[in-house]
Scaffold this active site. Structure first.
Site, PDB file in Angstrom:
ATOM      1  N   GLU A 120      63.052  90.936 -15.650  1.00  0.00           N
ATOM      2  CA  GLU A 120      62.229  90.208 -14.663  1.00  0.00           C
ATOM      3  C   GLU A 120      63.085  89.208 -13.899  1.00  0.00           C
ATOM      4  OE1 GLU A 120      58.598  89.899 -14.151  1.00  0.00           O
ATOM      5  OE2 GLU A 120      57.844  91.145 -15.800  1.00  0.00           O
ATOM      6  N   SER A 176      51.127  94.099 -15.919  1.00  0.00           N
ATOM      7  CA  SER A 176      51.583  95.490 -15.834  1.00  0.00           C
ATOM      8  C   SER A 176      53.104  95.540 -15.859  1.00  0.00           C
ATOM      9  CB  SER A 176      51.051  96.152 -14.561  1.00  0.00           C
ATOM     10  OG  SER A 176      51.657  95.605 -13.416  1.00  0.00           O
ATOM     11  N   SER A 177      53.754  94.491 -15.361  1.00  0.00           N
ATOM     12  CA  SER A 177      55.229  94.517 -15.326  1.00  0.00           C
ATOM     13  C   SER A 177      55.799  94.465 -16.746  1.00  0.00           C
ATOM     14  CB  SER A 177      55.778  93.377 -14.466  1.00  0.00           C
ATOM     15  OG  SER A 177      55.421  92.118 -14.964  1.00  0.00           O
ATOM     16  N   ASP A 199      54.449  87.251 -21.791  1.00  0.00           N
ATOM     17  CA  ASP A 199      53.933  88.581 -21.468  1.00  0.00           C
ATOM     18  C   ASP A 199      54.517  89.640 -22.398  1.00  0.00           C
ATOM     19  OD1 ASP A 199      52.929  87.049 -19.466  1.00  0.00           O
ATOM     20  OD2 ASP A 199      53.998  88.036 -17.830  1.00  0.00           O
ATOM     21  N   TYR A 202      54.307  76.209  -8.660  1.00  0.00           N
ATOM     22  CA  TYR A 202      54.718  76.460 -10.046  1.00  0.00           C
ATOM     23  C   TYR A 202      55.960  75.624 -10.380  1.00  0.00           C
ATOM     24  CZ  TYR A 202      56.192  79.138 -14.161  1.00  0.00           C
ATOM     25  OH  TYR A 202      56.583  79.514 -15.422  1.00  0.00           O
ATOM     26  N   GLY A 258      47.414  89.936 -12.899  1.00  0.00           N
ATOM     27  CA  GLY A 258      47.611  88.933 -13.936  1.00  0.00           C
ATOM     28  C   GLY A 258      47.456  89.488 -15.337  1.00  0.00           C
ATOM     29  N   LEU A 259      47.443  90.813 -15.473  1.00  0.00           N
ATOM     30  CA  LEU A 259      47.338  91.430 -16.800  1.00  0.00           C
ATOM     31  C   LEU A 259      48.691  91.967 -17.268  1.00  0.00           C
ATOM     32  CD1 LEU A 259      43.923  93.312 -16.410  1.00  0.00           C
ATOM     33  CD2 LEU A 259      44.371  91.037 -17.335  1.00  0.00           C
ATOM     34  N   THR A 290      51.983  76.128 -21.228  1.00  0.00           N
ATOM     35  CA  THR A 290      52.595  75.488 -22.402  1.00  0.00           C
ATOM     36  C   THR A 290      53.910  76.150 -22.791  1.00  0.00           C
ATOM     37  OG1 THR A 290      51.111  76.869 -23.694  1.00  0.00           O
ATOM     38  CG2 THR A 290      50.521  74.546 -23.490  1.00  0.00           C
ATOM     39  N   GLY A 327      49.470  93.641 -10.553  1.00  0.00           N
ATOM     40  CA  GLY A 327      49.395  92.340  -9.901  1.00  0.00           C
ATOM     41  C   GLY A 327      48.086  91.601 -10.135  1.00  0.00           C
TER      42      GLY A 327
HETATM   43  P1  ADP Z   1      51.451  91.918 -13.103  1.00  0.00           P
HETATM   44  O1  ADP Z   1      52.553  91.949 -14.097  1.00  0.00           O
HETATM   45  O2  ADP Z   1      50.559  90.740 -13.258  1.00  0.00           O
HETATM   46  O3  ADP Z   1      50.673  93.195 -13.046  1.00  0.00           O
HETATM   47  P2  ADP Z   1      53.674  91.759 -11.312  1.00  0.00           P
HETATM   48  O4  ADP Z   1      53.778  91.476  -9.866  1.00  0.00           O
HETATM   49  O5  ADP Z   1      54.468  90.959 -12.265  1.00  0.00           O
HETATM   50  O6  ADP Z   1      52.112  91.733 -11.669  1.00  0.00           O
HETATM   51  O7  ADP Z   1      54.082  93.284 -11.589  1.00  0.00           O
HETATM   52  C1  ADP Z   1      53.516  94.335 -10.818  1.00  0.00           C
HETATM   53  C2  ADP Z   1      54.630  95.290 -10.391  1.00  0.00           C
HETATM   54  O8  ADP Z   1      55.074  96.071 -11.513  1.00  0.00           O
HETATM   55  C3  ADP Z   1      54.161  96.309  -9.394  1.00  0.00           C
HETATM   56  O9  ADP Z   1      54.230  95.809  -8.076  1.00  0.00           O
HETATM   57  C4  ADP Z   1      55.159  97.439  -9.622  1.00  0.00           C
HETATM   58  O10 ADP Z   1      56.393  97.171  -8.985  1.00  0.00           O
HETATM   59  C5  ADP Z   1      55.419  97.381 -11.111  1.00  0.00           C
HETATM   60  N1  ADP Z   1      54.561  98.328 -11.891  1.00  0.00           N
HETATM   61  C6  ADP Z   1      53.939  98.050 -13.059  1.00  0.00           C
HETATM   62  N2  ADP Z   1      53.263  99.132 -13.518  1.00  0.00           N
HETATM   63  C7  ADP Z   1      53.452 100.118 -12.631  1.00  0.00           C
HETATM   64  C8  ADP Z   1      52.989 101.479 -12.525  1.00  0.00           C
HETATM   65  N3  ADP Z   1      52.188 102.022 -13.456  1.00  0.00           N
HETATM   66  N4  ADP Z   1      53.391 102.204 -11.449  1.00  0.00           N
HETATM   67  C9  ADP Z   1      54.183 101.661 -10.501  1.00  0.00           C
HETATM   68  N5  ADP Z   1      54.635 100.398 -10.538  1.00  0.00           N
HETATM   69  C10 ADP Z   1      54.287  99.613 -11.569  1.00  0.00           C
HETATM   70 MG    MG Z   2      54.121  90.494 -14.249  1.00  0.00          MG
END
Ligand code: ADP
Ligand code: MG
Length: 388
Positions: free
Chosen positions: A162, A129-130, A174, A223, A126-127, A38, A124
């Site tokens: 991003e 981390s980026s 996010d 997508y 889907g939570l 959405t 990676g």
């Molecule tokens: P998501 O955001 O769903 O976890 P993404 O593919 O968007 O998946 O982001 C993951 C990427 O973010 C990883 O491949 C890495 O490059 C980076 N990243 C995030 N957190 C860390 C961390 N703690 N240490 C190293 N890289 C990280």
């Molecule tokens: Mg991400």
């Protein structure tokens, strides 16, 4: 935010550079709870920041180079403090570099720094981390550069990192979820006005994440195809409805029902998902305010069904988990979370039943695929903040 992570960071930082960081920030990951695809239709999303996250520790240093340390993988990267151009490798450095470069573009004065980060969000899965990496960096670096940046601008800085540095054309969900999280609350975002509110979950329930770790091929092109169909549908409604239609946000169920039979069937189905999701977020917000978790859970199941049949962004692995969740005691609802075509299912579960439900989900998955999926309970948590 747990002290364990902060202490771990202090120890690791001392071993890396000696001494203590000058600035520390924490940013959580997020789950999407209701409102699927959405955001780019200018609609509504219910999400939550969760109780796993990333800690960033920063200290100014002498010289012309910035140093970055990914403590979880023991990798270091360096870049110019004055010209932080995009790097190809290591790719993780681009998220922080992108945030810093954006701050310089907004008038920040270059400053050499050393930054280390670590976290508890699976990468990676889907939570997001980026986004946690970007938002922990944004808070810490804004302090370092003595810049006053409001949270929405900070979210946009992460999004720009991003887009331009990591090559991922994401929306703002996010970053907004990571920044605006609140303990025990869901974040409700309006992607037309960028207005954010909070809705209570109550103490008796948690979310279970079940990660299929599946990433189906052609996710990117699928997508883009979904985005185009949504735009096509919006253009159709704009041409037939008497009021302005800028996005599918402007289309009601009654209008959909009246015009869908005359539309391209695929565009009509895609539009049904978006109109339905917006309706469900609004209905679901009212249910949360009344404490009606049963009703809210039903909307999550409906959301998944709509993904499966109308938007076609589910996959057999996700469907297996949601079908299993329907049969489990204490599970209010479950659906795919995020873009779809793989990734994670999010289930709303009574806290008392969470462990048993997680075990049953793993077993149901193993029965079909020969190995269990990962599960973890998460609770709606506070948003990103500077520490100490
Ligand atoms: P998501 O955001 O769903 O976890 P993404 O593919 O968007 O998946 O982001 C993951 C990427 O973010 C990883 O491949 C890495 O490059 C980076 N990243 C995030 N957190 C860390 C961390 N703690 N240490 C190293 N890289 C990280
Ligand atoms: Mg991400």
């Amino acid at each position: 935010m747990d002290n364990l992570l902060t202490n771990k960071m202090r120890g690791a930082f001392a071993r890396w550079l000696g001494g203590a960081p000058a600035i520390m920030a924490h940013a959580p990951g997020r789950i999407e709870v209701l409102g699927n695809h959405t955001d780019y239709n200018e609609g509504f999303v219910l999400s939550a920041a969760i109780d796993c996250g990333t800690v960033m520790a920063v200290r100014p240093i002498d010289g012309k180079e910035c140093r970055l340390m990914a403590l979880d993988i023991s990798e270091e990267a360096r870049f110019s403090a004055a010209a932080p151009d995009q790097a190809q490798t290591p790719s993780w450095a681009n998220y922080v570099r992108g945030v810093y470069a954006n701050m310089l573009a907004r008038g920040g004065r270059p400053r050499a720094f050393a930054a280390a980060f670590l976290g508890t969000i699976p990468l990676g899965a889907g939570l997001s981390s980026s986004a946690a990496l970007e938002m922990s960096a944004a808070l810490a670096l804004a302090r370092l550069l003595e810049m006053k940046i409001d949270p929405l601008e900070m979210a946009k800085i992460g999004q720009a990192a991003e887009h331009d540095y990591a090559g991922v054309k994401c929306g703002l969900l996010d970053q907004i979820s990571s920044l605006f999280g609140r303990e025990g609350m869901l974040v409700r975002s309006d992607f037309r006005t960028l207005e954010v509110r909070h809705e209570p979950l109550g103490a008796g329930a948690v979310f279970l994440i079940a990660n299929t770790a599946v990433k189906h091929r052609l996710v990117e092109s699928a997508y883009n195809e979904r985005r185009e169909k949504c735009e096509e549908a919006a253009r159709y409604f704009a041409s037939v409805l008497p009021h302005p239609v800028r996005a599918l946000r402007d289309v009601s169920w009654d209008e959909w029902r009246e015009w869908a039979p005359r539309m391209d069937p695929c565009a009509a189905r895609r539009a049904a998902h978006i109109v339905g999701e917006n309706t469900r977020v609004i209905a679901g917000s009212a249910m949360l305010e009344r404490g009606d978790l049963e009703g809210f859970g039903r909307l999550m199941f409906e959301s998944h069904e709509s993904s499966r049949t109308q938007f076609e962004n589910s996959c057999p692995e996700l469907d297996t988990l949601v079908a299993a969740a329907r049969t489990l005691p204490g599970v209010y609802g479950a659906r795919l979370s995020g873009g779809g075509f793989g990734g994670s299912v999010v289930a709303l579960v009574s806290a008392a039943a969470a462990d048993a439900a997680a075990a049953r989900l793993r077993a149901a998955y193993e029965q079909v695929y020969g190995h269990p999926c990962d599960t973890r309970p998460v609770r709606p948590s506070a948003g990103a903040a500077l520490l100490g």
